[in-house]
Design a protein around this motif. Sequence first.
Motif, short mmCIF file in Angstrom:
data_model
loop_
_atom_site.label_atom_id
_atom_site.label_comp_id
_atom_site.label_asym_id
_atom_site.label_seq_id
_atom_site.Cartn_x
_atom_site.Cartn_y
_atom_site.Cartn_z
N GLY A 25 0.79 -1.22 0.00
CA GLY A 25 0.00 0.00 0.00
C GLY A 25 0.82 1.27 0.00
O GLY A 25 0.32 2.34 0.37
N ILE A 26 2.07 1.17 -0.42
CA ILE A 26 2.96 2.33 -0.42
C ILE A 26 2.74 3.22 -1.64
O ILE A 26 2.88 4.44 -1.57
CB ILE A 26 4.43 1.87 -0.34
CG1 ILE A 26 4.65 1.11 0.98
CG2 ILE A 26 5.40 3.03 -0.46
CD1 ILE A 26 6.03 0.50 1.10
N LEU A 27 2.36 2.62 -2.77
CA LEU A 27 2.19 3.38 -4.00
C LEU A 27 0.92 4.22 -3.95
O LEU A 27 -0.10 3.76 -3.41
CB LEU A 27 2.13 2.45 -5.21
CG LEU A 27 3.39 1.64 -5.52
CD1 LEU A 27 3.15 0.71 -6.71
CD2 LEU A 27 4.58 2.56 -5.80
N PRO A 28 0.92 5.43 -4.51
CA PRO A 28 -0.30 6.24 -4.56
C PRO A 28 -1.32 5.62 -5.52
O PRO A 28 -0.99 4.79 -6.37
CB PRO A 28 0.19 7.60 -5.08
CG PRO A 28 1.46 7.29 -5.81
CD PRO A 28 2.08 6.13 -5.08
N ASP A 29 -2.59 6.04 -5.38
CA ASP A 29 -3.66 5.49 -6.21
C ASP A 29 -3.46 5.77 -7.69
O ASP A 29 -3.99 5.04 -8.54
CB ASP A 29 -5.01 6.07 -5.77
CG ASP A 29 -5.40 5.59 -4.38
OD1 ASP A 29 -4.89 4.56 -3.96
OD2 ASP A 29 -6.21 6.29 -3.73
N SER A 30 -2.72 6.83 -8.01
CA SER A 30 -2.50 7.18 -9.41
C SER A 30 -1.50 6.27 -10.10
O SER A 30 -1.35 6.32 -11.32
CB SER A 30 -2.02 8.63 -9.53
OG SER A 30 -0.79 8.80 -8.82
N VAL A 31 -0.79 5.45 -9.33
CA VAL A 31 0.21 4.52 -9.89
C VAL A 31 -0.34 3.11 -9.78
O VAL A 31 -0.67 2.64 -8.69
CB VAL A 31 1.55 4.63 -9.14
CG1 VAL A 31 2.56 3.63 -9.73
CG2 VAL A 31 2.11 6.04 -9.22
N ARG A 32 -0.44 2.43 -10.92
CA ARG A 32 -0.96 1.07 -10.94
C ARG A 32 0.05 0.15 -11.62
O ARG A 32 0.69 0.53 -12.59
CB ARG A 32 -2.31 1.01 -11.67
CG ARG A 32 -3.36 1.91 -11.03
CD ARG A 32 -4.65 1.93 -11.81
NE ARG A 32 -5.54 3.00 -11.33
CZ ARG A 32 -6.70 3.32 -11.89
NH1 ARG A 32 -7.12 2.63 -12.96
NH2 ARG A 32 -7.42 4.29 -11.40
N ILE A 33 0.16 -1.07 -11.08
CA ILE A 33 1.16 -2.03 -11.53
C ILE A 33 0.47 -3.23 -12.15
O ILE A 33 -0.48 -3.79 -11.58
CB ILE A 33 2.05 -2.49 -10.36
CG1 ILE A 33 2.71 -1.30 -9.68
CG2 ILE A 33 3.11 -3.47 -10.85
CD1 ILE A 33 3.60 -0.49 -10.60
N SER A 34 0.94 -3.65 -13.33
CA SER A 34 0.45 -4.87 -13.97
C SER A 34 1.66 -5.58 -14.57
O SER A 34 2.07 -5.30 -15.70
CB SER A 34 -0.58 -4.54 -15.06
OG SER A 34 -1.00 -5.73 -15.70
#
Length: 610
Positions: A25-34
């Motif tokens: 949960g460290i990444l902000p909501d604007s950053v998504r990983i796939s």
Amino acid sequence: MNTVLWVLTGILAYTAAMTWLRNRGILPDSVRISGPLTTLHTRRGRAFLERLAGPRRFWRAVANLGLGGALVAMVGSFVLIVSSGVSALSATQPSAIQQPQNFLIIPGVNEFLPLSVAPEIVGGLAIAMVVHEGAHGLLCRVEDIEIDSMGLVFLAILPVGAFVEPDDEATREASRGARARMFAAGVTANVVLTVIVFALLFGPVVGAMGVAPGYAVGEATPGSPAADADLAQGDRIVEVAGEPVANAAAFEAALSEADADVSMVVDDGDAEREVTVERELQAIGSAGGNPFGVTVREDPTVVTAVNGEPVRTEGGFLAAVGDDERATVELEGVDGSNATEVEAPIGAYIVGVQEDGPIHDAGAAVGEPLTIVEIDGDRIRDDDALASTLREREPGTTVEVVAYTADDERVPYDVELDAHPNREGGFIGVSVFPGTSGLALDDVGVSEYPAGAYLELLGGDGGEGALDGVALGGLADSALGLVFVTLILPLGSLFGLPFNFAGFAGGITNFYVLEGGLAFLGGGAFLLANLLFWTGWINIQLALFNCLPAFPLDGGRILRMVAEAVVSRLPIGDRHAAVRTITVSSGLVMLFGLVSMVFGNQILSALGLI
């Protein structure tokens, strides 16, 4: 570990680290990983697109034109990918462009994209992505389709795309034509931007450049006299033995009059220096089955004497041969080893006789190598003498061509000349190896960088005769031809050009001078030219790639629109299944073609089929 494995290792490490950060949960909501892909999302910019979408009829008209072009490109790309995939499977040896690393747009990893122009390539890629996705967003607003978010796509840390996320419900409610125009908008915008940047490149930017005087050194052969004198790519030889050198012809003329040890003044772009080149006659290349029985691989072979007379230059070699058809030549390795003495005919070496060509009709066998030593009494000692002699003969006349066969038999042929396909004079229907008796001889060890030819191919003034002998020269006469040439220049070695052209970067800028209105920019003019060159190159590549009829590319989405329109008019029960069959089949065929192009040769090799 090779470069590709290093890149893959880095991508895996990045993926693992970013996945860990996401799960914590460290990444902000604007950053998504796939997987290895990272997307940055934002809602900013929607108000600007709303204002820009004002003239809706105009944008719809432009998008309709782009949609028509995209449909044509989809068909062309489908045929190209399939045919390229089949060709790759049938090839015993993959070409350089088929190496896996060369499908990555990563400067320094892709051998056609040098690290020296990485900023311009990344800048061009960023511009192309923003324009492409911005156009999708613009047409969303033109067609009243809401936008959920916009952003950029990264493969690890490398920007590889951009995106616009239209609202799903609004998209479904839009008409089929509106959706098709929206999907084609990105490709249309990339093509329009390509036209704009190439117009600037071919016009004021390249028009402000000229070729600097001197002999442009494209490469110094390893182990050659030039390499020993520290000559390298980017050097410009401006003086030979006290004689100013304006171009390659003047350089060769000055060398022919100079001593074996010759002084040269060299401009490396920063300063001039004087060097002494101790010339040595080397065979730097060879044709199979040549009369000397010599095969030149990595290290050159040194020619030390002719008929017992020591020689160090090509002029000295020809003088020692004189008018004799045969000569005894002494050869050795560059380290003095493997000394040998061979008696052989001295002439222009023919590696191929054309079937039904003039000399074939006169009795020469197709596939049999020949060494031509005489035409109508004129002595032929190398390929240059053969070309100049035939240039003086009129097509339709009959000449006596004297040649030695592979069995060392002297045979005269009465040949009725055809017209030469590329220049004035006669043609005997052969392929000639550049050099003497199957050996490419050089006593300095430099090859010319065709600065004038590349400038002319980009629409500039390369000087008189800049395109002589350049296979692509005729394409520079039209705007469409200039675009095509620009797209293949980075791959120039695959199209018969001596060097790949990656822009005006590194030592290459030393071969050009700035003139006229852009001279005040200094080196910035070359930076501008590179940015325009790579922006246009990447934009058109991105447009063509997105036209592939495979989901989720724009071409796949347009194919689905077309399939829905066609299937809706057919008496089919399950129309959705029919559309899905068409789109999935097209995607699988595209996947087959791409995998075959990249890995086909390796797969067949692993299976033991080649």
